[in-house]
Design an enzyme around this catalytic site. Sequence first.
Site, mmCIF file in Angstrom:
data_model
loop_
_atom_site.group_PDB
_atom_site.id
_atom_site.type_symbol
_atom_site.label_atom_id
_atom_site.label_comp_id
_atom_site.label_asym_id
_atom_site.label_seq_id
_atom_site.Cartn_x
_atom_site.Cartn_y
_atom_site.Cartn_z
ATOM 1 N N ARG A 23 1.335 -0.949 -0.059
ATOM 2 C CA ARG A 23 -0.578 0.308 -0.063
ATOM 3 C C ARG A 23 0.793 1.450 -0.021
ATOM 4 N NH1 ARG A 23 -2.878 -1.263 5.325
ATOM 5 N NH2 ARG A 23 -0.295 -1.514 5.715
ATOM 6 N N GLU A 28 6.729 7.451 12.005
ATOM 7 C CA GLU A 28 6.268 8.094 12.803
ATOM 8 C C GLU A 28 7.850 9.156 12.349
ATOM 9 O OE1 GLU A 28 7.142 6.265 16.554
ATOM 10 O OE2 GLU A 28 4.951 5.653 16.781
ATOM 11 N N GLN A 46 6.538 26.234 15.778
ATOM 12 C CA GLN A 46 6.085 26.692 14.565
ATOM 13 C C GLN A 46 6.340 25.537 13.523
ATOM 14 O OE1 GLN A 46 7.023 30.843 13.136
ATOM 15 N NE2 GLN A 46 7.326 30.344 11.507
ATOM 16 N N ASP A 47 5.740 25.056 12.752
ATOM 17 C CA ASP A 47 6.273 24.183 11.786
ATOM 18 C C ASP A 47 6.475 25.554 9.597
ATOM 19 O OD1 ASP A 47 6.260 22.533 12.835
ATOM 20 O OD2 ASP A 47 4.636 21.091 11.451
ATOM 21 N N ASN A 48 7.523 25.029 8.706
ATOM 22 C CA ASN A 48 7.577 25.549 8.095
ATOM 23 C C ASN A 48 7.522 24.414 6.648
ATOM 24 O OD1 ASN A 48 7.621 28.445 9.426
ATOM 25 N ND2 ASN A 48 9.963 28.046 9.469
ATOM 26 N N HIS A 61 21.518 30.619 6.393
ATOM 27 C CA HIS A 61 20.611 31.601 7.534
ATOM 28 C C HIS A 61 20.142 31.615 9.212
ATOM 29 C CE1 HIS A 61 17.975 32.086 3.912
ATOM 30 N NE2 HIS A 61 18.448 32.652 3.678
ATOM 31 N N LYS A 71 16.297 24.010 14.426
ATOM 32 C CA LYS A 71 15.228 23.006 13.745
ATOM 33 C C LYS A 71 15.257 22.192 13.947
ATOM 34 C CE LYS A 71 16.238 27.434 11.068
ATOM 35 N NZ LYS A 71 16.980 27.791 9.370
ATOM 36 N N HIS A 118 21.867 27.502 8.892
ATOM 37 C CA HIS A 118 21.449 26.612 7.883
ATOM 38 C C HIS A 118 21.302 27.051 6.810
ATOM 39 C CE1 HIS A 118 17.706 23.874 6.565
ATOM 40 N NE2 HIS A 118 18.833 23.437 7.116
ATOM 41 N N TYR A 131 10.121 21.986 7.868
ATOM 42 C CA TYR A 131 10.706 22.256 9.472
ATOM 43 C C TYR A 131 10.010 22.203 10.311
ATOM 44 C CZ TYR A 131 12.154 26.850 7.710
ATOM 45 O OH TYR A 131 12.293 28.466 6.937
ATOM 46 N N LYS A 168 19.291 38.712 -1.493
ATOM 47 C CA LYS A 168 19.461 39.021 -0.201
ATOM 48 C C LYS A 168 20.608 37.929 0.294
ATOM 49 C CE LYS A 168 17.964 37.580 4.293
ATOM 50 N NZ LYS A 168 17.052 37.037 4.948
ATOM 51 N N ASP A 169 21.113 36.459 -0.473
ATOM 52 C CA ASP A 169 22.171 35.743 0.237
ATOM 53 C C ASP A 169 22.872 35.917 -0.386
ATOM 54 O OD1 ASP A 169 19.989 34.736 1.569
ATOM 55 O OD2 ASP A 169 19.709 32.647 0.533
#
Length: 182
Positions: A23, A28, A46-48, A61, A71, A118, A131, A168-169
Amino acid sequence: MEYKETEIKGVFVIEPKVFNDARGYFMEAWKREEFEAHVGKVDFVQDNESKSSYGVLRGLHFQKGACSQAKLVRVIKGRVIDVAVDLRKSSPTFGRHVMVELSDENKRQFFIPRGFAHGFLVLSEEAIFTYKVDNVYAPHADGGIRWNDPQLGIDWPIDPQEVQTSEKDLNLPLLKDAETFE
């Protein structure tokens, strides 16, 4: 899950147990009690999620000071090279990095504690990256280091001409000029 601490203390590669059958699969992705037993207490708030195409490099960053973030990252679709750079001045591994491949196939996760920069580079046609963080994003606390800083010695696995990054980076400082952590 198997928790493997890397050569930099506090940084972990996490290998989930994946149960495959006709299937599909089940795993987990995160279990607080197990995570805390191996890594320690981290209160994720928070999850992004981001979607990027081949050659996109996001990073390196970090969030400064009291806004710093730990993270727990993984890839839901595609394949990336993920990098964490130690920015803790008092650390014996200051300025060193850990690089790991994360993909929808290997289902690895990467835990990066506070005090690290990161970033990741997309190696597949497209990648969906997700993350958890333990502090909300604060625009005023943005920090970063240029992805191709020679002092870091990161061997990104594609031709630098193929890298796509933000303006920016491109203008982030080198490690020698960046803010760091004590």
